[in-house]
Scaffold this motif. Structure first.
Motif, short mmCIF file in Angstrom:
data_model
loop_
_atom_site.label_atom_id
_atom_site.label_comp_id
_atom_site.label_asym_id
_atom_site.label_seq_id
_atom_site.Cartn_x
_atom_site.Cartn_y
_atom_site.Cartn_z
N PHE A 110 -7.20 40.56 22.76
CA PHE A 110 -6.79 41.83 22.17
C PHE A 110 -5.41 42.24 22.67
O PHE A 110 -4.56 42.68 21.90
CB PHE A 110 -7.83 42.91 22.50
CG PHE A 110 -7.54 44.23 21.84
CD1 PHE A 110 -7.87 44.43 20.51
CD2 PHE A 110 -6.95 45.27 22.55
CE1 PHE A 110 -7.61 45.65 19.90
CE2 PHE A 110 -6.68 46.49 21.95
CZ PHE A 110 -7.01 46.67 20.61
N ARG A 111 -5.20 42.08 23.99
CA ARG A 111 -3.88 42.42 24.54
C ARG A 111 -2.79 41.52 23.98
O ARG A 111 -1.69 41.97 23.67
CB ARG A 111 -3.92 42.31 26.07
CG ARG A 111 -4.68 43.43 26.76
CD ARG A 111 -4.65 43.27 28.26
NE ARG A 111 -5.28 44.39 28.94
CZ ARG A 111 -5.45 44.47 30.25
NH1 ARG A 111 -5.03 43.48 31.02
NH2 ARG A 111 -6.04 45.52 30.79
N GLY A 112 -3.14 40.22 23.84
CA GLY A 112 -2.16 39.30 23.27
C GLY A 112 -1.81 39.66 21.84
O GLY A 112 -0.62 39.63 21.45
N ALA A 116 -16.38 39.26 9.90
CA ALA A 116 -16.69 40.64 9.51
C ALA A 116 -18.07 40.74 8.88
O ALA A 116 -18.85 41.65 9.18
CB ALA A 116 -15.63 41.15 8.52
N LEU A 117 -18.41 39.78 8.03
CA LEU A 117 -19.69 39.81 7.31
C LEU A 117 -20.87 39.67 8.27
O LEU A 117 -21.78 40.52 8.31
CB LEU A 117 -19.72 38.69 6.27
CG LEU A 117 -21.02 38.52 5.48
CD1 LEU A 117 -21.25 39.72 4.59
CD2 LEU A 117 -20.96 37.24 4.65
N PHE A 118 -20.86 38.61 9.07
CA PHE A 118 -22.01 38.34 9.93
C PHE A 118 -21.99 39.20 11.19
O PHE A 118 -23.05 39.51 11.74
CB PHE A 118 -22.07 36.85 10.28
CG PHE A 118 -22.54 36.02 9.12
CD1 PHE A 118 -23.89 35.84 8.87
CD2 PHE A 118 -21.63 35.43 8.26
CE1 PHE A 118 -24.33 35.09 7.80
CE2 PHE A 118 -22.06 34.68 7.18
CZ PHE A 118 -23.41 34.51 6.95
N ALA A 144 -17.02 41.15 14.51
CA ALA A 144 -16.61 41.79 13.26
C ALA A 144 -15.14 42.20 13.26
O ALA A 144 -14.54 42.36 12.18
CB ALA A 144 -17.48 43.01 12.99
N LEU A 145 -14.54 42.35 14.44
CA LEU A 145 -13.14 42.77 14.51
C LEU A 145 -12.19 41.62 14.15
O LEU A 145 -12.47 40.47 14.45
CB LEU A 145 -12.82 43.28 15.92
CG LEU A 145 -13.53 44.56 16.35
CD1 LEU A 145 -13.22 44.87 17.81
CD2 LEU A 145 -13.12 45.73 15.46
N PRO A 146 -11.06 41.94 13.53
CA PRO A 146 -10.09 40.89 13.15
C PRO A 146 -9.21 40.45 14.31
O PRO A 146 -7.97 40.58 14.27
CB PRO A 146 -9.28 41.57 12.05
CG PRO A 146 -9.28 43.02 12.43
CD PRO A 146 -10.64 43.28 13.04
N ILE A 147 -9.82 39.93 15.37
CA ILE A 147 -9.07 39.45 16.54
C ILE A 147 -8.93 37.93 16.41
O ILE A 147 -9.95 37.23 16.29
CB ILE A 147 -9.79 39.79 17.85
CG1 ILE A 147 -10.01 41.30 17.97
CG2 ILE A 147 -9.01 39.27 19.06
CD1 ILE A 147 -10.85 41.71 19.17
N PRO A 148 -7.71 37.39 16.40
CA PRO A 148 -7.55 35.93 16.27
C PRO A 148 -8.35 35.18 17.35
O PRO A 148 -8.22 35.48 18.53
CB PRO A 148 -6.04 35.73 16.45
CG PRO A 148 -5.44 37.04 16.04
CD PRO A 148 -6.42 38.09 16.48
#
Length: 203
Positions: free
Chosen positions: A193-195, A63-65, A146-150
Motif C-alpha cells: 500500500f505504501r509503495g 474485487a468479486l471474490f 477486494a482492494l485494488p492493491i497491485p
C-alpha cells in the motif's frame, strides 16, 4: 500407495470434483458452487472463494471474490448456518475453463498443505465454534483482497486457503499456521500500500 492417499485430502478431491462438474455443465455460478458444497461447512466455502484471486486469469476476481468472502465471513461470525450472497454475486457465472485453471494452479498448493495434515491435531483449536472466531481474520483478509492493491491478493488468499484446509481436515496446528500467515499478509499489505501510494504521489 498409502503415502499418496494421505497426501491427497478432502479439500483437493473436492476441488477436482468441482472442476469436473463445471466441465460437465459448461461453467457454474458462485451460488451453484456454494450449493455444491451442501453441508460441508465454512472451510470449503472460504477455500473455494479464496482460490480465484490467486490464479492468473483476466477479470476483477479480487474485487468479486473478496467481496463475497467478506459478506460470508461476517455471516459465520454471527453463527449463520447457510451462506447467503446478494443476487449480483450469487448469479455471477464462471466458465469451465476458470474452474480448470483453479484446479491446475491451486490444486498443487492445496495438496502441499494436505501433506502436513494430521486430523484432530490440537483438537481444541479445531472445535465447532472455531468458524465463528476465524470469521474475523477472514473478513479482514477479504477486504484486502477486494482492494485494488497491485499484487495485494496473493498473501491474504494464501493465508485464507491454509486456514480453510486446516478447518476442513480439523488440524489445529495448520489453522495456527494460517493465522501466522495472516500476520505476514498484514505486513506485506502495508508495504504494498505504501509503495502504491508513493508511486501515485510521484506521478
Amino acid at each position: 500407495m498409502a503415502d499418496a492417499q494421505r497426501s491427497e485430502g478432502v479439500a483437493s478431491r473436492t476441488l477436482a470434483s468441482l472442476a469436473a462438474t463445471a466441465r460437465e455443465r459448461d461453467g457454474l455460478s458462485i451460488g451453484e458452487v456454494i450449493d455444491e458444497m451442501g453441508p460441508s461447512g465454512f472451510g470449503f466455502v472460504i477455500l473455494l472463494l479464496a482460490i480465484p484471486p490467486l490464479i492468473p486469469i483476466p477479470g476483477p476476481f479480487g474485487a468479486l471474490f473478496g467481496t463475497a468472502l467478506a459478506i460470508i465471513s461476517l455471516q459465520f461470525v454471527f453463527g449463520a448456518r447457510s451462506p447467503w450472497l446478494p443476487a449480483m454475486l450469487r448469479n455471477r457465472r464462471l466458465s469451465g475453463k476458470v474452474f480448470e485453471s483453479m484446479e491446475r494452479h491451486a490444486g498443487p498448493m492445496v495438496r502441499q498443505v494436505e501433506k502436513l495434515i494430521r486430523p484432530q491435531r490440537m483438537k481444541a483449536l479445531a472445535g465447532r465454534f472455531l468458524p465463528c472466531l476465524l470469521g474475523v481474520p477472514v473478513f479482514a483478509l477479504a477486504i484486502v483482497i477486494a482492494l485494488p492493491i497491485p499484487f495485494g491478493n496473493i498473501a491474504p488468499a494464501v493465508a485464507i486457503c491454509v486456514m480453510a484446509v486446516g478447518l476442513i481436515e480439523r488440524d489445529g496446528l495448520v489453522i495456527l499456521g494460517g493465522l501466522a500467515l495472516t500476520a505476514v499478509a498484514a505486513v506485506a499489505t502495508v508495504f504494498l500500500f505504501r509503495g502504491a501510494a508513493t508511486l501515485i504521489a510521484a506521478a
